[in-house]
Motif scaffolding. Structure first.
Motif, mmCIF file in Angstrom:
data_model
loop_
_atom_site.group_PDB
_atom_site.id
_atom_site.type_symbol
_atom_site.label_atom_id
_atom_site.label_comp_id
_atom_site.label_asym_id
_atom_site.label_seq_id
_atom_site.Cartn_x
_atom_site.Cartn_y
_atom_site.Cartn_z
ATOM 1 N N THR A 140 2.425 -11.367 12.383
ATOM 2 C CA THR A 140 3.497 -11.828 11.492
ATOM 3 C C THR A 140 2.934 -12.381 10.191
ATOM 4 N N MET A 141 1.890 -13.190 10.282
ATOM 5 C CA MET A 141 1.277 -13.753 9.082
ATOM 6 C C MET A 141 0.683 -12.657 8.204
ATOM 7 N N THR A 142 0.057 -11.654 8.825
ATOM 8 C CA THR A 142 -0.546 -10.560 8.059
ATOM 9 C C THR A 142 0.515 -9.753 7.319
ATOM 10 N N VAL A 143 1.627 -9.456 7.978
ATOM 11 C CA VAL A 143 2.691 -8.696 7.322
ATOM 12 C C VAL A 143 3.322 -9.510 6.192
ATOM 13 N N GLN A 144 3.457 -10.819 6.381
ATOM 14 C CA GLN A 144 4.004 -11.663 5.317
ATOM 15 C C GLN A 144 3.085 -11.694 4.092
ATOM 16 N N VAL A 145 1.786 -11.723 4.325
ATOM 17 C CA VAL A 145 0.845 -11.647 3.203
ATOM 18 C C VAL A 145 0.962 -10.295 2.513
ATOM 19 N N LEU A 146 1.097 -9.219 3.294
ATOM 20 C CA LEU A 146 1.272 -7.882 2.726
ATOM 21 C C LEU A 146 2.526 -7.819 1.863
ATOM 22 N N ALA A 147 3.620 -8.371 2.344
ATOM 23 C CA ALA A 147 4.862 -8.374 1.558
ATOM 24 C C ALA A 147 4.707 -9.174 0.276
ATOM 25 N N SER A 148 3.982 -10.287 0.344
ATOM 26 C CA SER A 148 3.754 -11.088 -0.866
ATOM 27 C C SER A 148 2.930 -10.324 -1.890
ATOM 28 N N VAL A 149 1.934 -9.586 -1.440
ATOM 29 C CA VAL A 149 1.101 -8.792 -2.364
ATOM 30 C C VAL A 149 1.930 -7.698 -3.025
ATOM 31 N N VAL A 150 2.799 -7.063 -2.275
ATOM 32 C CA VAL A 150 3.642 -6.002 -2.849
ATOM 33 C C VAL A 150 4.601 -6.578 -3.894
ATOM 34 N N LEU A 151 5.187 -7.738 -3.611
ATOM 35 C CA LEU A 151 6.070 -8.376 -4.592
ATOM 36 C C LEU A 151 5.299 -8.781 -5.843
ATOM 37 N N LEU A 152 4.081 -9.273 -5.679
ATOM 38 C CA LEU A 152 3.254 -9.613 -6.838
ATOM 39 C C LEU A 152 2.906 -8.369 -7.645
ATOM 40 N N THR A 153 2.710 -7.254 -6.967
ATOM 41 C CA THR A 153 2.436 -5.989 -7.656
ATOM 42 C C THR A 153 3.626 -5.565 -8.511
ATOM 43 N N ILE A 154 4.836 -5.765 -7.994
ATOM 44 C CA ILE A 154 6.033 -5.440 -8.777
ATOM 45 C C ILE A 154 6.109 -6.302 -10.031
ATOM 46 N N LEU A 155 5.779 -7.578 -9.907
ATOM 47 C CA LEU A 155 5.829 -8.481 -11.065
ATOM 48 C C LEU A 155 4.792 -8.085 -12.120
#
Length: 251
Positions: free
Chosen positions: A103-118
């Motif tokens: 769960t923690m790994t997927v949450q970090v992955l989602a945060s990286v993808v959102l940062l990539t969009i920004l």
């Protein structure tokens, strides 16, 4: 009167050619940036990031959007009716597929993808605004630092995707080992990972389009500014001459 006309004609002949101002806006890079943002948003909304092929986990696929919430279990798809002889309570289904580390790994992955969009949105904004009067932002835009950071973050998200798939596999493998059963187990990437890869490739093309563009040097930019100022002054002088009538002819 004729002497005044000859002077005007001589002035027009000796005038310098009109200076073409360099267009700072880069349409090709902006189009690639918009495509990158669109593909990344589609990857976030894509429900299939990891495909699970086993009878231990009751989920056929797992995405990253549910893990943006504090309780991902409420936003996961409905479990499949393929679990054989195992407890099918929501908590048991969740623990067989995903543990706290996953769960923690997927949450970090989602945060990286959102940062990539920004970051891609920031680079796209620089292509549209084209700041020329601010040296710092002009350098950031011309050397495509925003798109370079987007490429790095896309590669980082792919690394986290591989890490997440390994965590999902190890968790379910430990469940199989504890139960002493023999189940087929395979975890593969879904469309979300491939969309992130496509976004990284589009960012690479955006970086190339910016770095391969020929920009004027500092001396050429200064010369262009001075020429534009001189051109404006000449236009004002010509307008003043046209408003003044020639003196009357005196024999």
């Amino acid at each position: 009167m004729f002497g005044f006309s000859r002077a005007r004609r001589r002035a027009d002949t000796n005038a310098e050619p009109r200076v073409n101002k360099f267009q700072e806006k880069h349409i090709i890079s902006a189009i690639l940036g918009a495509a990158t943002i669109s593909v990344l948003c589609c990857s976030v909304a894509e429900p299939i990031w990891f495909q699970v092929h086993t009878s231990v986990c009751c989920y056929d696929y797992i995405g990253i959007a549910p893990f943006m919430h504090s309780t991902p279990i409420k936003f996961l798809p409905l479990p499949d009716e393929k679990c054989e002889g195992l407890s099918n309570t929501p908590t048991a289904v969740w623990k067989r597929c995903i543990n706290d580390k996953t769960t923690m790994t997927v949450q970090v992955l989602a945060s990286v993808v959102l940062l990539t969009i920004l970051t891609s949105l920031f680079a796209f904004s620089l292509d549209i605004i084209a700041p020329r009067k601010f040296p710092f932002w002009k350098v950031v835009k011309r050397y495509a630092f925003g798109y370079i950071l987007t490429v790095i973050l896309c590669a980082t998200s792919l690394g986290f995707s591989y890490w997440t798939s390994e965590e999902i596999y190890n968790n379910m493998f430990s469940v199989i080992a504890r139960n002493g059963s023999k189940f087929e187990l395979r975890v593969s990437f879904g469309m979300g990972v491939y969309l992130t890869t496509a976004a990284g490739c589009l960012s690479v093309f955006a970086v190339a389009s910016n770095l391969m563009r020929q920009y004027p040097t500092a001396w050429e930019e200064q010369t262009e500014e001075l020429a534009l100022i001189s051109e404006d002054e000449n236009e004002d002088f010509n307008e003043t001459d046209q408003s003044v009538e020639p003196p009357a002819y005196v024999p």
